[in-house]
Design an enzyme around this catalytic site. Structure first.
Site, PDB file in Angstrom:
ATOM      1  N   ARG A 121      13.771 -17.281 -99.808  1.00  0.00           N
ATOM      2  CA  ARG A 121      14.434 -16.852 -98.575  1.00  0.00           C
ATOM      3  C   ARG A 121      14.076 -17.777 -97.416  1.00  0.00           C
ATOM      4  NH1 ARG A 121      16.762 -12.166 -99.895  1.00  0.00           N
ATOM      5  NH2 ARG A 121      15.685 -10.963-101.500  1.00  0.00           N
ATOM      6  N   ASP A 122      15.094 -18.079 -96.608  1.00  0.00           N
ATOM      7  CA  ASP A 122      14.880 -18.902 -95.412  1.00  0.00           C
ATOM      8  C   ASP A 122      14.003 -18.138 -94.422  1.00  0.00           C
ATOM      9  OD1 ASP A 122      16.679 -21.474 -94.084  1.00  0.00           O
ATOM     10  OD2 ASP A 122      15.497 -20.226 -92.734  1.00  0.00           O
ATOM     11  N   ILE A 123      13.095 -18.854 -93.805  1.00  0.00           N
ATOM     12  CA  ILE A 123      12.152 -18.223 -92.876  1.00  0.00           C
ATOM     13  C   ILE A 123      12.846 -17.772 -91.584  1.00  0.00           C
ATOM     14  CG2 ILE A 123      11.394 -20.281 -91.566  1.00  0.00           C
ATOM     15  CD1 ILE A 123       8.502 -19.329 -92.074  1.00  0.00           C
ATOM     16  N   ASN A 154      23.327 -29.412 -95.391  1.00  0.00           N
ATOM     17  CA  ASN A 154      23.304 -30.245 -94.192  1.00  0.00           C
ATOM     18  C   ASN A 154      22.789 -31.632 -94.555  1.00  0.00           C
ATOM     19  OD1 ASN A 154      24.082 -28.029 -92.582  1.00  0.00           O
ATOM     20  ND2 ASN A 154      21.954 -27.340 -92.429  1.00  0.00           N
ATOM     21  N   VAL A 201      14.820 -30.526 -92.905  1.00  0.00           N
ATOM     22  CA  VAL A 201      13.850 -30.719 -93.997  1.00  0.00           C
ATOM     23  C   VAL A 201      14.459 -31.732 -94.961  1.00  0.00           C
ATOM     24  CG1 VAL A 201      12.575 -29.645 -95.876  1.00  0.00           C
ATOM     25  CG2 VAL A 201      12.941 -28.375 -93.745  1.00  0.00           C
ATOM     26  N   HIS A 242      18.662 -29.442-100.220  1.00  0.00           N
ATOM     27  CA  HIS A 242      18.671 -28.000-100.467  1.00  0.00           C
ATOM     28  C   HIS A 242      20.025 -27.444-100.100  1.00  0.00           C
ATOM     29  CE1 HIS A 242      17.184 -28.833 -96.414  1.00  0.00           C
ATOM     30  NE2 HIS A 242      17.848 -27.742 -96.034  1.00  0.00           N
ATOM     31  N   HIS A 252      21.985 -24.097 -98.759  1.00  0.00           N
ATOM     32  CA  HIS A 252      21.860 -22.787 -98.107  1.00  0.00           C
ATOM     33  C   HIS A 252      22.887 -21.845 -98.737  1.00  0.00           C
ATOM     34  CE1 HIS A 252      19.668 -24.180 -94.357  1.00  0.00           C
ATOM     35  NE2 HIS A 252      20.155 -25.334 -94.798  1.00  0.00           N
TER      36      HIS A 252
HETATM   37  P1  5GP Z   1      18.112 -27.734 -92.874  1.00  0.00           P
HETATM   38  O1  5GP Z   1      18.168 -27.579 -91.384  1.00  0.00           O
HETATM   39  O2  5GP Z   1      17.249 -28.909 -93.265  1.00  0.00           O
HETATM   40  O3  5GP Z   1      19.442 -27.746 -93.534  1.00  0.00           O
HETATM   41  O4  5GP Z   1      17.444 -26.410 -93.406  1.00  0.00           O
HETATM   42  C1  5GP Z   1      16.066 -26.226 -93.435  1.00  0.00           C
HETATM   43  C2  5GP Z   1      15.834 -24.724 -93.488  1.00  0.00           C
HETATM   44  O5  5GP Z   1      14.508 -24.506 -93.869  1.00  0.00           O
HETATM   45  C3  5GP Z   1      16.044 -24.033 -92.130  1.00  0.00           C
HETATM   46  O6  5GP Z   1      17.074 -23.055 -92.262  1.00  0.00           O
HETATM   47  C4  5GP Z   1      14.677 -23.410 -91.839  1.00  0.00           C
HETATM   48  O7  5GP Z   1      14.756 -22.136 -91.250  1.00  0.00           O
HETATM   49  C5  5GP Z   1      14.036 -23.373 -93.216  1.00  0.00           C
HETATM   50  N1  5GP Z   1      12.589 -23.479 -93.194  1.00  0.00           N
HETATM   51  C6  5GP Z   1      11.848 -24.354 -92.455  1.00  0.00           C
HETATM   52  N2  5GP Z   1      10.539 -24.182 -92.711  1.00  0.00           N
HETATM   53  C7  5GP Z   1      10.463 -23.177 -93.629  1.00  0.00           C
HETATM   54  C8  5GP Z   1       9.357 -22.544 -94.290  1.00  0.00           C
HETATM   55  O8  5GP Z   1       8.189 -22.868 -94.090  1.00  0.00           O
HETATM   56  N3  5GP Z   1       9.643 -21.545 -95.168  1.00  0.00           N
HETATM   57  C9  5GP Z   1      10.934 -21.172 -95.421  1.00  0.00           C
HETATM   58  N4  5GP Z   1      11.115 -20.174 -96.316  1.00  0.00           N
HETATM   59  N5  5GP Z   1      11.993 -21.742 -94.831  1.00  0.00           N
HETATM   60  C10 5GP Z   1      11.756 -22.740 -93.935  1.00  0.00           C
END
Ligand code: 5GP
Length: 116
Positions: free
Chosen positions: A29-31, A87, A96, A100, A102
């Site tokens: 799950r996303d944080i 993304n 990140v 990945h 979503h």
């Molecule tokens: P991006 O912006 O790279 O597409 O998505 C990265 C996602 O990772 C974001 O939605 C963010 O909320 C999530 N995220 C960042 N750090 C953590 C973490 O430590 N744990 C979890 N579960 N999600 C994270």
């Protein structure tokens, strides 16, 4: 070797709410959820962005998508629907740098893709 926050989650160095795992994919799950269901599907091979995935490794992306669809069916929201998003780099909003997917679900989602 890449060492993002997602690698630390894969190595169980930091906690996450893992909902699915197999030899190729981990999902948790996303944080900071952006929908009632917000799960991240991450491959266990290192690619920083979608730009880095060669044609020969397209199966890596396919596995993420099919794992997300299986999860949607198992959780019972596949028929209602969901969205998958990847993304890429700054304009795509990537934060990140381990690829990945979503998975967003659980309510009708707004439109997307507008600048800003
Ligand atoms: P991006 O912006 O790279 O597409 O998505 C990265 C996602 O990772 C974001 O939605 C963010 O909320 C999530 N995220 C960042 N750090 C953590 C973490 O430590 N744990 C979890 N579960 N999600 C994270």
């Amino acid at each position: 070797m890449s060492d993002t926050i997602f690698h630390k989650i894969m190595r169980r160095e930091i906690p996450a709410d893992v909902v699915y795992e197999d030899e190729n994919v981990i999902a948790f799950r996303d944080i900071a959820p952006q929908a009632p269901v917000h799960v991240l599907f991450v491959p266990k091979v290192d690619f920083a962005t979608l730009n880095d995935v060669p044609e020969d490794d397209a199966v890596v992306i396919g596995r993420l998508a099919t794992a997300a669809a299986r999860y949607a069916k198992k959780e019972g929201f596949a028929e209602n629907g969901y969205r998958i998003v990847m993304n890429c780099n700054a304009d795509g909003g990537q934060t990140v740098f381990q690829i990945h997917l979503h998975l967003l679900a659980g309510a009708p989602l707004g439109r997307f893709g507008t600048p800003g």
